[in-house]
Write a protein that holds these residues in place. Structure first.
Motif, PDB file in Angstrom:
ATOM      1  N   LEU A   1     -10.588  -3.554   1.152  1.00 31.35           N
ATOM      2  CA  LEU A   1     -10.231  -3.387  -0.260  1.00 31.35           C
ATOM      3  C   LEU A   1      -9.546  -4.609  -0.827  1.00 31.35           C
ATOM      4  O   LEU A   1      -8.868  -5.339  -0.111  1.00 31.35           O
ATOM      5  CB  LEU A   1      -9.220  -2.252  -0.387  1.00 31.35           C
ATOM      6  CG  LEU A   1      -9.679  -0.836  -0.145  1.00 31.35           C
ATOM      7  CD1 LEU A   1      -8.455   0.069  -0.045  1.00 31.35           C
ATOM      8  CD2 LEU A   1     -10.591  -0.358  -1.259  1.00 31.35           C
TER       9      LEU A   1
ATOM     10  N   PRO B   1      -7.515  -0.307  -6.533  1.00 34.35           N
ATOM     11  CA  PRO B   1      -8.354  -0.683  -5.402  1.00 34.35           C
ATOM     12  C   PRO B   1      -9.817  -0.941  -5.791  1.00 34.35           C
ATOM     13  O   PRO B   1     -10.398  -0.175  -6.550  1.00 34.35           O
ATOM     14  CB  PRO B   1      -8.263   0.537  -4.482  1.00 34.35           C
ATOM     15  CG  PRO B   1      -7.981   1.685  -5.392  1.00 34.35           C
ATOM     16  CD  PRO B   1      -7.258   1.146  -6.591  1.00 34.35           C
TER      17      PRO B   1
ATOM     18  N   ASN C   1      -6.669  -5.228  -3.667  1.00 35.08           N
ATOM     19  CA  ASN C   1      -5.691  -4.590  -4.545  1.00 35.08           C
ATOM     20  C   ASN C   1      -5.486  -5.521  -5.734  1.00 35.08           C
ATOM     21  O   ASN C   1      -4.827  -6.543  -5.632  1.00 35.08           O
ATOM     22  CB  ASN C   1      -4.378  -4.375  -3.769  1.00 35.08           C
ATOM     23  CG  ASN C   1      -3.244  -3.863  -4.644  1.00 35.08           C
ATOM     24  OD1 ASN C   1      -3.373  -3.789  -5.878  1.00 35.08           O
ATOM     25  ND2 ASN C   1      -2.132  -3.520  -4.022  1.00 35.08           N
TER      26      ASN C   1
ATOM     27  N   PHE D   1      -0.714   3.879  -4.334  1.00 33.95           N
ATOM     28  CA  PHE D   1      -1.930   3.093  -4.124  1.00 33.95           C
ATOM     29  C   PHE D   1      -2.901   3.839  -3.196  1.00 33.95           C
ATOM     30  O   PHE D   1      -4.100   3.944  -3.479  1.00 33.95           O
ATOM     31  CB  PHE D   1      -1.580   1.713  -3.544  1.00 33.95           C
ATOM     32  CG  PHE D   1      -2.786   0.837  -3.340  1.00 33.95           C
ATOM     33  CD1 PHE D   1      -3.369   0.168  -4.410  1.00 33.95           C
ATOM     34  CD2 PHE D   1      -3.363   0.702  -2.077  1.00 33.95           C
ATOM     35  CE1 PHE D   1      -4.498  -0.619  -4.232  1.00 33.95           C
ATOM     36  CE2 PHE D   1      -4.494  -0.088  -1.888  1.00 33.95           C
ATOM     37  CZ  PHE D   1      -5.048  -0.754  -2.975  1.00 33.95           C
TER      38      PHE D   1
ATOM     39  N   ALA E   1       0.863  -1.189   0.000  1.00 30.20           N
ATOM     40  CA  ALA E   1       0.000   0.000   0.000  1.00 30.20           C
ATOM     41  C   ALA E   1       0.897   1.235   0.000  1.00 30.20           C
ATOM     42  O   ALA E   1       0.979   1.966   0.991  1.00 30.20           O
ATOM     43  CB  ALA E   1      -0.915  -0.019   1.215  1.00 30.20           C
TER      44      ALA E   1
ATOM     45  N   VAL F   1      -6.780   5.159  -3.617  1.00 28.74           N
ATOM     46  CA  VAL F   1      -7.868   4.877  -2.665  1.00 28.74           C
ATOM     47  C   VAL F   1      -8.539   6.192  -2.270  1.00 28.74           C
ATOM     48  O   VAL F   1      -9.769   6.302  -2.224  1.00 28.74           O
ATOM     49  CB  VAL F   1      -7.341   4.130  -1.408  1.00 28.74           C
ATOM     50  CG1 VAL F   1      -8.452   3.959  -0.376  1.00 28.74           C
ATOM     51  CG2 VAL F   1      -6.745   2.773  -1.784  1.00 28.74           C
TER      52      VAL F   1
END
Ligand code: AMP
Ligand code: GLY
Length: 432
Positions: free
Chosen positions: A278, A285, A280, A247, A243, A251
């Motif tokens: 979530l 996402p 990935n 990323f 994350a 989101v």
């Protein structure tokens, strides 16, 4: 401030620990709490869904703010109850309105909301008893596996991932026609299976502004290698290396902002935490689910990484001033290992004496959060639930945090204690 915290799990012990460590907390009450919260705050024997008793207590004890831990009081409308109370309507309650709590309380509502506000999620349709035949036809057109979800709260058991069309058809019948999950399965969401790696992102909001808290990864299955039955959560890791900034930015832009703006457009008051589950998928996402509270055990890995004052954060949320709050987080890693009663998530015994525990224990290496524990009349700490302790290890990286968590876990025992030894291993393998 006098603060009233509702709930009794590891999440609530973690909240309590952050709250009492703030200079802005005068007194903390926890309803009903556990042996861990009893060691740092005052437990009171009131159920989080007994709104009248909570209101009376708040008046008598000059409560300045209420923090709601679990979803049940929110789905039952605790925030609306206090907002409409003749003398307590100014009391900040941290937790969304009943309308907002539908994001967790009704899968159909949350899917409609996501579709309306273009939040990326799995394609779906919703069926009822009346449209059962259409549901069967829909199943036959889907590729495998097929995901079936009871609309309402089903104690974490309402999601079925079916590996064949026959299994999905049988499950749809059980849910819609045989009321497998009671009223919760009067409606069933059938959705596309999402591929990828799961993680949870947490957002604090005052209804207009928001702060994104550290993310975490949860370990849901009872067995090592993610096998066996689903549980409330057997461990957590924060941060999650995949994350990265890019990323989280996706989101924020694709999920957080449209969600908060959507709630505003719908005139749905939402003050509280939003937990976004979530997937990935190749760096993009997709929302699996919303929860209208913090996660458990994710909270036990996320909160120790928040450096700025936690009571200030809650109060800024409750008073619409989150834009002026500076959220500071630590760059270290926290890993949480959940110690459960033998037999959990099936039948298990309670009342086992826990050995090796100091209720005031917390060090720079690990913190022991209590979940299902209670104090006996003779002052011993006994198991009182399936998930008993959540031990968080802190370190510079995942490996050292895990070492600290597992070292502490090995010092504690009771008859039947079990925990997964592979928390964080998947991430370690990924970043090798
Ligand atoms: P929930 O009760 O909504 O948290 O769902 C339980 C678990 O089922 C999630 O944590 C996911 O692992 C899995 N799940 C739910 N929906 C999907 C989906 N559409 N695709 C893949 N896995 C899913
Ligand atoms: N750990 C998952 C949850 O709190 O729902």
């Amino acid at each position: 401030m006098n603060i009233l915290l509702l709930g009794s799990g590891g999440r609530e012990h973690a909240f309590a620990w952050k709250i009492v460590n703030s200079p802005n907390c005068k007194q903390l009450f926890v309803a009903p709490g556990n042996a861990g919260t009893a060691s740092i705050a005052q437990n009171i024997a009131i159920s989080p869904t007994d709104f009248n008793a909570l209101a009376d207590f708040s008046i008598e004890n000059h409560i300045d703010m209420i923090m709601v831990g679990p979803e049940e009081p929110l789905v039952k409308g605790i925030t609306d109850f206090f907002d409409n109370h003749p003398t307590l309507h100014h009391l900040p309650v941290i937790g969304p309105s009943q309308a907002g709590a539908q994001l967790e309380g009704s899968k159909d509502f949350s899917k409609q909301f996501m579709q309306k506000y273009s939040v990326p999620t799995a394609a779906y349709e919703t069926f009822t008893k009346e449209t059962f035949e259409e549901g069967l036809a829909f199943i036959r057109k889907q590729s495998l596996p097929i995901v079936l979800k009871a609309d309402g709260l089903a104690a974490g058991k309402g999601v079925l991932i079916c590996q064949s069309h026959d299994e999905a058809e049988d499950s749809l019948k059980e849910m819609l026609l045989d009321s497998k999950f009671g009223k919760a399965s009067d409606k069933v969401v059938i959705e596309q299976f999402l591929k990828g790696i799961e993680l949870s992102v947490f957002v604090a909001t005052d209804g207009s502004h928001y702060k994104i808290l550290p993310e975490a990864k949860d370990y849901k299955r009872i067995g090592e290698g993610d096998t066996g039955l689903n549980t409330g959560g057997m461990g957590a890791v924060s941060p999650v290396p995949f994350a990265d900034e890019e990323f989280i930015k996706k989101v924020e832009e694709r999920v957080v902002i449209p969600t908060i703006q959507g709630l505003k457009k719908e005139n749905i008051p939402y003050v509280g935490f939003l937990f976004i589950g979530l997937m990935n998928d190749a760096g993009n996402p997709y929302v699996i689910e919303y929860n209208v509270r913090m996660g458990d055990p994710e909270t036990e890995a996320v909160l120790p990484r928040i450096k700025s004052d936690f009571v200030d954060l809650l109060y800024a949320m409750g008073t619409g001033k989150l834009d002026s709050y500076l959220l500071e987080t630590a760059s270290n890693t926290c890993t949480t290992v959940v110690l459960v009663a033998g037999g959990y998530p099936g039948d298990y015994e309670k009342g086992k004496k826990i050995i090796g525990l100091d209720p005031h224990e917390s060090s720079s290496k690990s913190i022991v959060f209590h979940a299902g524990t209670k104090i006996s009349d003779s002052g011993e700490i006994l198991t009182n639930g399936g998930r008993v302790l959540a031990i968080t290890g802190m370190g510079e990286d995942i490996a050292s945090a895990l070492e600290n968590a597992y070292t502490k876990a090995a010092e504690v025992c009771w008859d039947g204690v079990y925990y997964r030894k592979d928390i964080g291993q998947d991430i370690l393998n990924l970043i090798k």
